[in-house]
Design an enzyme around this catalytic site. Structure first.
Site, PDB file in Angstrom:
ATOM      1  N   ILE A   1     -92.386  -6.436  53.193  1.00 20.56           N
ATOM      2  CA  ILE A   1     -92.061  -7.762  53.734  1.00 20.56           C
ATOM      3  C   ILE A   1     -90.753  -8.317  53.176  1.00 20.56           C
ATOM      4  O   ILE A   1     -90.274  -9.353  53.615  1.00 20.56           O
ATOM      5  CB  ILE A   1     -93.206  -8.794  53.510  1.00 20.56           C
ATOM      6  CG1 ILE A   1     -93.599  -8.854  52.021  1.00 20.56           C
ATOM      7  CG2 ILE A   1     -94.387  -8.482  54.401  1.00 20.56           C
ATOM      8  CD1 ILE A   1     -94.567  -9.988  51.710  1.00 20.56           C
ATOM      9  N   GLY A   2     -90.192  -7.637  52.211  1.00 21.93           N
ATOM     10  CA  GLY A   2     -88.915  -8.115  51.673  1.00 21.93           C
ATOM     11  C   GLY A   2     -88.368  -7.126  50.669  1.00 21.93           C
ATOM     12  O   GLY A   2     -89.095  -6.252  50.188  1.00 21.93           O
TER      13      GLY A   2
ATOM     14  N   TYR B   1     -83.595  -5.504  42.917  1.00 28.22           N
ATOM     15  CA  TYR B   1     -84.355  -4.781  41.900  1.00 28.22           C
ATOM     16  C   TYR B   1     -85.773  -4.457  42.325  1.00 28.22           C
ATOM     17  O   TYR B   1     -86.543  -3.947  41.535  1.00 28.22           O
ATOM     18  CB  TYR B   1     -84.448  -5.628  40.619  1.00 28.22           C
ATOM     19  CG  TYR B   1     -83.136  -6.145  40.123  1.00 28.22           C
ATOM     20  CD1 TYR B   1     -82.133  -5.250  39.760  1.00 28.22           C
ATOM     21  CD2 TYR B   1     -82.891  -7.508  40.016  1.00 28.22           C
ATOM     22  CE1 TYR B   1     -80.915  -5.708  39.301  1.00 28.22           C
ATOM     23  CE2 TYR B   1     -81.673  -7.977  39.558  1.00 28.22           C
ATOM     24  CZ  TYR B   1     -80.691  -7.075  39.203  1.00 28.22           C
ATOM     25  OH  TYR B   1     -79.482  -7.527  38.748  1.00 28.22           O
TER      26      TYR B   1
ATOM     27  N   ILE C   1     -90.923  -5.739  48.175  1.00 30.28           N
ATOM     28  CA  ILE C   1     -92.070  -6.644  48.237  1.00 30.28           C
ATOM     29  C   ILE C   1     -92.965  -6.226  49.408  1.00 30.28           C
ATOM     30  O   ILE C   1     -92.508  -6.096  50.544  1.00 30.28           O
ATOM     31  CB  ILE C   1     -91.615  -8.124  48.377  1.00 30.28           C
ATOM     32  CG1 ILE C   1     -90.907  -8.572  47.090  1.00 30.28           C
ATOM     33  CG2 ILE C   1     -92.797  -9.067  48.576  1.00 30.28           C
ATOM     34  CD1 ILE C   1     -89.462  -8.372  47.040  1.00 30.28           C
TER      35      ILE C   1
ATOM     36  N   LYS D   1     -94.710  -7.570  44.413  1.00 34.34           N
ATOM     37  CA  LYS D   1     -93.297  -7.284  44.105  1.00 34.34           C
ATOM     38  C   LYS D   1     -93.257  -6.105  43.138  1.00 34.34           C
ATOM     39  O   LYS D   1     -93.659  -6.236  41.976  1.00 34.34           O
ATOM     40  CB  LYS D   1     -92.657  -8.539  43.491  1.00 34.34           C
ATOM     41  CG  LYS D   1     -91.219  -8.329  43.057  1.00 34.34           C
ATOM     42  CD  LYS D   1     -90.568  -9.660  42.666  1.00 34.34           C
ATOM     43  CE  LYS D   1     -89.146  -9.468  42.188  1.00 34.34           C
ATOM     44  NZ  LYS D   1     -88.433 -10.712  41.939  1.00 34.34           N
TER      45      LYS D   1
ATOM     46  N   ASP E   1     -80.492 -17.980  39.239  1.00 38.83           N
ATOM     47  CA  ASP E   1     -80.172 -17.398  40.549  1.00 38.83           C
ATOM     48  C   ASP E   1     -80.714 -18.274  41.685  1.00 38.83           C
ATOM     49  O   ASP E   1     -81.418 -17.795  42.574  1.00 38.83           O
ATOM     50  CB  ASP E   1     -80.753 -15.976  40.622  1.00 38.83           C
ATOM     51  CG  ASP E   1     -80.091 -15.123  41.711  1.00 38.83           C
ATOM     52  OD1 ASP E   1     -79.051 -15.546  42.255  1.00 38.83           O
ATOM     53  OD2 ASP E   1     -80.620 -14.033  42.013  1.00 38.83           O
TER      54      ASP E   1
HETATM   55  N1  LIG Z   1     -94.422 -14.290  47.585  1.00 37.66           N
HETATM   56  C1  LIG Z   1     -93.709 -13.908  48.645  1.00 37.66           C
HETATM   57  N2  LIG Z   1     -94.155 -14.155  49.906  1.00 37.66           N
HETATM   58  C2  LIG Z   1     -93.401 -13.777  50.976  1.00 37.66           C
HETATM   59  N3  LIG Z   1     -92.206 -13.148  50.888  1.00 37.66           N
HETATM   60  C3  LIG Z   1     -91.727 -12.873  49.659  1.00 37.66           C
HETATM   61  C4  LIG Z   1     -92.447 -13.234  48.472  1.00 37.66           C
HETATM   62  N4  LIG Z   1     -91.720 -12.853  47.399  1.00 37.66           N
HETATM   63  C5  LIG Z   1     -90.591 -12.296  47.875  1.00 37.66           C
HETATM   64  N5  LIG Z   1     -90.585 -12.294  49.235  1.00 37.66           N
HETATM   65  C6  LIG Z   1     -89.504 -11.781  50.104  1.00 37.66           C
HETATM   66  O1  LIG Z   1     -88.789 -10.765  49.413  1.00 37.66           O
HETATM   67  C7  LIG Z   1     -87.420 -11.182  49.175  1.00 37.66           C
HETATM   68  C8  LIG Z   1     -86.936 -10.660  47.825  1.00 37.66           C
HETATM   69  O2  LIG Z   1     -87.734 -11.213  46.784  1.00 37.66           O
HETATM   70  P1  LIG Z   1     -87.141 -11.468  45.324  1.00 37.66           P
HETATM   71  O3  LIG Z   1     -85.943 -12.367  45.416  1.00 37.66           O
HETATM   72  O4  LIG Z   1     -88.240 -11.926  44.427  1.00 37.66           O
HETATM   73  O5  LIG Z   1     -86.650  -9.977  44.930  1.00 37.66           O
HETATM   74  P2  LIG Z   1     -85.495  -9.542  43.914  1.00 37.66           P
HETATM   75  O6  LIG Z   1     -85.531  -8.046  43.820  1.00 37.66           O
HETATM   76  O7  LIG Z   1     -85.675 -10.278  42.628  1.00 37.66           O
HETATM   77  O8  LIG Z   1     -84.205 -10.023  44.674  1.00 37.66           O
HETATM   78  P3  LIG Z   1     -82.722 -10.357  44.144  1.00 37.66           P
HETATM   79  O9  LIG Z   1     -81.846  -9.302  44.726  1.00 37.66           O
HETATM   80  O10 LIG Z   1     -82.440 -11.721  44.706  1.00 37.66           O
HETATM   81  O11 LIG Z   1     -82.763 -10.374  42.643  1.00 37.66           O
HETATM   82  C9  LIG Z   1     -87.445 -12.711  49.307  1.00 37.66           C
HETATM   83  O12 LIG Z   1     -86.190 -13.235  49.681  1.00 37.66           O
HETATM   84  C10 LIG Z   1     -88.492 -12.900  50.401  1.00 37.66           C
HETATM   85  O13 LIG Z   1     -87.920 -12.669  51.681  1.00 37.66           O
END
Ligand SMILES: Nc1ncnc2c1ncn2[C@@H]1O[C@H](COP(=O)(O)OP(=O)(O)OP(=O)(O)O)[C@@H](O)[C@H]1O
Length: 348
Positions: A50-51, A55, A58, A72, A168
């Protein structure tokens, strides 16, 4: 700054939400420690992505009570394991209606980790503001989102102990529930402790040993932080200012077509707002406004001016001239009275 100081009250109340770190237990204070088998079964073998971020990936997860959750999974590596641990430890401390809730985690204690988070069905704010999004986010939702994010930042900056700098703040780190209430996520770049000096860490690769790891994202990063490497609460306020510009204009922090930064496109308007203490011509406000809002019956140009004024003050340099999150919360409540009905973000 006078525009802020004239209408704010300082709130020094603090609550200690420290929770004990869980290790090896199954469930403490509603946070469950899962095995890798559990993780596979919760996500039906990672069947729905879903995302994704820099790093992590998700995945949609289904809990035993049939509720959805988001898993995640951090990329496996020793360095990113530290990012996972840091995010886990921070989320274990945090409990706020506008901060994503931690439900559980997996930790192999070496290099792999995963966080089970409440699921936010409307995805992230960046996607919702995108021109290709089917739904146009209404003005009243946009002001509520700004208010709720300011409350979340106020909580981590001023109301929890030890205090936290998110590091961030950006629209893709703001998630939306089915009623478009917002929740701040991604504490992977967060720094714990007051006005932390970030010593840029070198990567593990010998080939890139001179490379420094900075926190933040293009279009949102405080120029003062870029120059000095000092992470402070005011860098979060800068990121928040960019998010408010996105909410008003519907434009991205960095234009996908031209690579132009929104803070640069808005620079002239921001100067005029600061010079006039927010007293700018309606025509200029309209020119910057997201055209998809022209027909929105909830639109109020005085509220748009307030939002722009908040953004302008949050983007000021030097950082000491920027308001605190609680000053922003007070300003929004005072100038956009309908927000006071939201209280401190009621749970669904
Ligand atoms: N709890 C959640 N429910 C729904 N979608 C989510 C959730 N957590 C994350 N996502 C989706 O996944 C994407 C990435 O999540 P997140 O920013 O936590 O990852 P990251 O690897 O830390 O990203 P970044 O490159 O910003 O550091 C979010 O922008 C969102 O679209």
């Amino acid at each position: 700054m006078s525009c802020f100081l004239s209408c704010v009250r300082f709130d020094d109340s603090s609550t200690d939400n420290n929770k004990p770190m869980i290790k090896g237990s199954v469930s403490v204070s509603g946070v469950t420690c899962y095995s890798w088998d559990d993780v596979e079964s919760l996500t039906s073998n990672f069947s729905k992505l879903i995302g994704s971020g820099g790093y992590s990936s998700i995945y949609l997860a289904r809990l035993s009570n049939s509720n959805n959750a988001a898993l995640k999974v951090h990329v496996s590596s020793h360095r990113l394991y530290q990012v996972f641990r840091s995010e886990l430890e921070i989320l274990l401390r945090l409990q706020h209606p506008h901060i994503v809730k931690l439900l559980g985690y997996f930790d192999d204690s070496e290099e792999s980790g995963a966080l089970l988070l409440e699921y936010l069905p409307q995805g992230n704010l960046q996607e919702k503001l995108n021109r290709n999004s089917k739904q146009v986010l209404q003005w009243r939702n946009r002001t509520a989102i700004a208010f709720q994010v300011a409350q979340a930042i106020e909580h981590i900056h001023e109301k929890c102990s030890p205090q936290i700098v998110h590091g961030d703040i950006k629209s893709s780190n703001i998630l939306l529930d089915k009623h478009f209430n917002s929740k701040l996520c991604d504490f992977g770049s967060a720094k714990v402790g007051f006005s932390s000096m970030v010593q840029p860490s070198t990567t593990m690769s010998p080939r890139s040993s001179k490379q420094v790891m900075m926190i933040g994202s293009p279009g949102y990063t405080d120029p003062h932080y870029l120059r000095t490497g000092i992470a402070s609460k005011k860098m979060d306020m800068y990121g928040f200012g960019v998010v408010v510009l996105e909410l008003v204009s519907g434009k991205e922090a960095v234009s996908a077509e031209r690579g132009e930064m929104l803070v640069h496109t808005a620079a002239l308007l921001i100067h005029e707002i600061l010079d006039s203490n927010g007293d700018i011509a309606e025509e200029k406000v309209r020119q910057f406004l997201d055209p998809r809002l022209y027909k929105d019956t909830s639109l109020d140009l005085e509220e748009v001016k307030t939002m722009l004024c908040v953004a302008a003050y949050c983007l000021r340099s030097p950082p000491s001239l920027r308001p605190s999150a609680s000053q922003v919360v007070q300003k929004l409540v005072k100038k956009i009275p309908s927000l006071s009905f939201l209280g401190c973000g009621k749970e669904e």
